[in-house]
Design an enzyme around this catalytic site. Structure first.
Site, PDB file in Angstrom:
ATOM      1  N   ASP A   9       0.515   3.903   1.519  1.00  0.00           N
ATOM      2  CA  ASP A   9       0.700   4.714   2.953  1.00  0.00           C
ATOM      3  C   ASP A   9       1.240   3.958   4.078  1.00  0.00           C
ATOM      4  OD1 ASP A   9      -1.305   2.629   3.085  1.00  0.00           O
ATOM      5  OD2 ASP A   9      -3.109   4.301   3.506  1.00  0.00           O
ATOM      6  N   ASP A  45       0.870  -1.207   0.016  1.00  0.00           N
ATOM      7  CA  ASP A  45       0.036  -0.126  -0.041  1.00  0.00           C
ATOM      8  C   ASP A  45       0.895   1.192   0.041  1.00  0.00           C
ATOM      9  OD1 ASP A  45      -2.276  -1.643   0.041  1.00  0.00           O
ATOM     10  OD2 ASP A  45      -2.885  -0.915   2.086  1.00  0.00           O
ATOM     11  N   TRP A  79     -13.784  -1.514  -1.218  1.00  0.00           N
ATOM     12  CA  TRP A  79     -12.807  -1.667  -0.037  1.00  0.00           C
ATOM     13  C   TRP A  79     -13.256  -3.020   0.757  1.00  0.00           C
ATOM     14  CZ3 TRP A  79     -13.584  -2.922   5.195  1.00  0.00           C
ATOM     15  CH2 TRP A  79     -12.320  -3.158   6.010  1.00  0.00           C
ATOM     16  N   GLU A 121     -10.460  -8.676  -0.087  1.00  0.00           N
ATOM     17  CA  GLU A 121      -9.123  -9.331  -1.271  1.00  0.00           C
ATOM     18  C   GLU A 121      -8.265  -9.857  -0.711  1.00  0.00           C
ATOM     19  OE1 GLU A 121      -9.342  -6.106  -0.510  1.00  0.00           O
ATOM     20  OE2 GLU A 121      -7.231  -5.735  -0.211  1.00  0.00           O
ATOM     21  N   ASP A 122      -7.564  -9.053   0.481  1.00  0.00           N
ATOM     22  CA  ASP A 122      -6.387  -9.752   1.277  1.00  0.00           C
ATOM     23  C   ASP A 122      -6.803 -10.879   1.952  1.00  0.00           C
ATOM     24  OD1 ASP A 122      -7.966  -8.112   2.944  1.00  0.00           O
ATOM     25  OD2 ASP A 122      -6.558  -7.126   3.817  1.00  0.00           O
ATOM     26  N   MET A 155       1.379   4.081   9.348  1.00  0.00           N
ATOM     27  CA  MET A 155       0.580   4.304   8.119  1.00  0.00           C
ATOM     28  C   MET A 155       0.238   5.831   8.335  1.00  0.00           C
ATOM     29  SD  MET A 155      -3.505   3.127   7.403  1.00  0.00           S
ATOM     30  CE  MET A 155      -4.070   4.735   7.820  1.00  0.00           C
ATOM     31  N   HIS A 177      -5.332   8.813   6.652  1.00  0.00           N
ATOM     32  CA  HIS A 177      -6.343   9.532   5.573  1.00  0.00           C
ATOM     33  C   HIS A 177      -7.670   9.231   5.855  1.00  0.00           C
ATOM     34  CE1 HIS A 177      -6.809   5.308   3.942  1.00  0.00           C
ATOM     35  NE2 HIS A 177      -5.768   5.237   4.138  1.00  0.00           N
ATOM     36  N   ARG A 231     -11.389   7.856   4.016  1.00  0.00           N
ATOM     37  CA  ARG A 231     -11.786   6.951   2.819  1.00  0.00           C
ATOM     38  C   ARG A 231     -11.765   7.624   1.744  1.00  0.00           C
ATOM     39  NH1 ARG A 231     -13.387   2.185   3.388  1.00  0.00           N
ATOM     40  NH2 ARG A 231     -13.957   2.099   5.794  1.00  0.00           N
TER      41      ARG A 231
END
Ligand code: UDH
Ligand code: NGS
Length: 365
Positions: free
Chosen positions: A216, A214, A276, A279-280, A306, A309, A311
């Protein structure tokens, strides 16, 4: 008088025969000398090709140069051979040590200092176009493609590049950075972008390891090496937002690495998780259904920060995610790298990264 003349004629003939014999002798000597000269030259040429393999059982095929002194006197038996520049470089390089001696351990990671891309470029003068690097003093243990799913996160990308490039160089990796930017404003699809990154990176270089990160997430310790292991690796194991813990044991989100072999064994990642979440977990299921387990660094080395932020637009929680992860076993063989479809819209080569803008389509309604 008559006798004297006869003697003189005889002597003259004998002398002529002797001279003739001398000429024949000299010609024969010269002939054999020239023959052996040929042999000596071919012996030298033979030596020239043999010596590299005798010196160091190497498979390098480039040839040695005969030094000037030898070239100028081909019959000299003292053969001085010097390697050419390419061979010298190839011969000198050993494998990089594991772990890298350049690592410093815990790092200060903050997101308050302003960072500019020009600043990052000048702090990383050894990068090649496309965010490529390889150590110059040793052969890296792995060739690693770093793949970042991306859209509208330029501020985060700056920090990622600012922190990660120096870390990856200290880790002595042969690496390239691929920012896979979803084209348009359709719902975001993280896992499909990661699949695109795998395929596109392999078109450029023979990578053997893929780190999916990712944009971030920044590691807080450079001993957390961004490479592949005998089992798929979860690298972001101790995130600040989870109080430096795993949120749950099967968590495989954030930053992970898979070798080419591990990735292919699970048919890559799912292409149909739009929005969101989940998937992981699907990737985790694939790995475990194929009999693999997750390797992880310990909680101290695996610490990471991280960038906070909100969404993103068009990345709302996917309502279908729970149903999808319940069916990974049935879907994984038909949905993955073998069913991937996309269109590359643009490729940008920067000193710090290769950015690939890609149209991954949209969810089927
Ligand atoms: N990503 C983008 N652009 C997007 C969406 C996602 O670049 O519009 C990439 C980016 O690399 C990001 C990754 O996909 O790090 C994962 O997406 P995410 O950051 O949305 O997921 P995460 O779980 O955050 O980190 C979820 C939203 C949390 C909202 C918290 C509000 N307080
Ligand atoms: C789980 C999600 C994962 C996600 C993880 C952490 O609930 O995709 O939370 O999310 N799984 C499902 O929703 C099925 S985080 O706190 O980082 O936003 O990665």
């Amino acid at each position: 008088m008559g006798d004297t003349t006869l003697n003189f004629t005889l002597l003259h003939r004998i002398c002529s025969v002797v001279v003739l014999l001398c000429v024949v002798h000299l010609s024969v000597t010269l002939f054999f000398y020239v023959r052996t000269l040929d042999l000596r030259i071919s012996f030298l040429q033979n030596q020239e090709t043999q010596i590299p393999t005798q010196i160091e059982n190497s498979t390098v095929s480039s040839k040695y140069n005969i030094s000037e002194t030898t070239k100028n006197s081909a019959v000299s038996t003292r053969v001085i051979l010097t390697p050419n520049a390419t061979e010298k470089a190839a011969r000198a390089l050993d494998k990089c040590p594991d772990p890298s001696p350049l690592l410093v351990g815990p790092l200060r990671v903050e997101f308050s200092d302003p960072v500019t891309l020009d600043g990052v470029r000048s702090q990383n003068p050894h990068l090649q176009s496309g965010g490529r690097y390889k150590p110059k003093d040793c052969v890296a243990l792995q060739k690693v493609a770093l793949i970042i799913p991306f859209r509208h996160r330029d501020e985060h990308l700056k920090y990622w590049l600012y922190y990660l490039h120096p870390i990856l160089q200290r880790q002595q990796l042969d690496y390239g950075v691929y920012v896979i930017n979803q084209y348009g404003e359709e719902t975001f699809n993280r896992a499909k972008l990661l699949n695109v990154g795998y395929v596109e990176a392999l078109k450029e270089y023979d990578y053997d390891c893929f780190v999916f990160s990712d944009v971030d997430l920044i590691p807080m310790d450079d001993r957390n090496t961004y490479k592949c292991y005998s089992q798929p690796r979860h690298l972001s194991v101790s995130m600040d937002k989870f109080g430096f813990n795993l949120p749950y044991l099967q968590y495989f989100g954030g930053v992970s690495s898979l070798s080419k072999e591990q990735y292919l064994k699970i048919n890559g990642f799912p292409n149909n998780y739009w929005g969101w979440g989940g998937e992981d977990d699907d990737i985790y299921n694939r790995l475990s259904f194929k009999g693999m387990s997750i390797s992880r660094p310990d909680g101290t080395i695996g610490k990471c920060r991280m960038i906070r932020h909100q969404r993103d637009k068009k990345n709302e929680p996917n309502p279908q995610r729970f149903d999808r992860i319940a069916h990974t076993r049935e879907t994984m063989n038909r949905d993955g790298i073998n069913s991937l479809e996309y269109k590359v819209v643009n490729v940008e080569k920067d000193q710090l990264y290769t950015k690939i803008i890609v149209d991954v389509g949209k969810p089927s309604r």
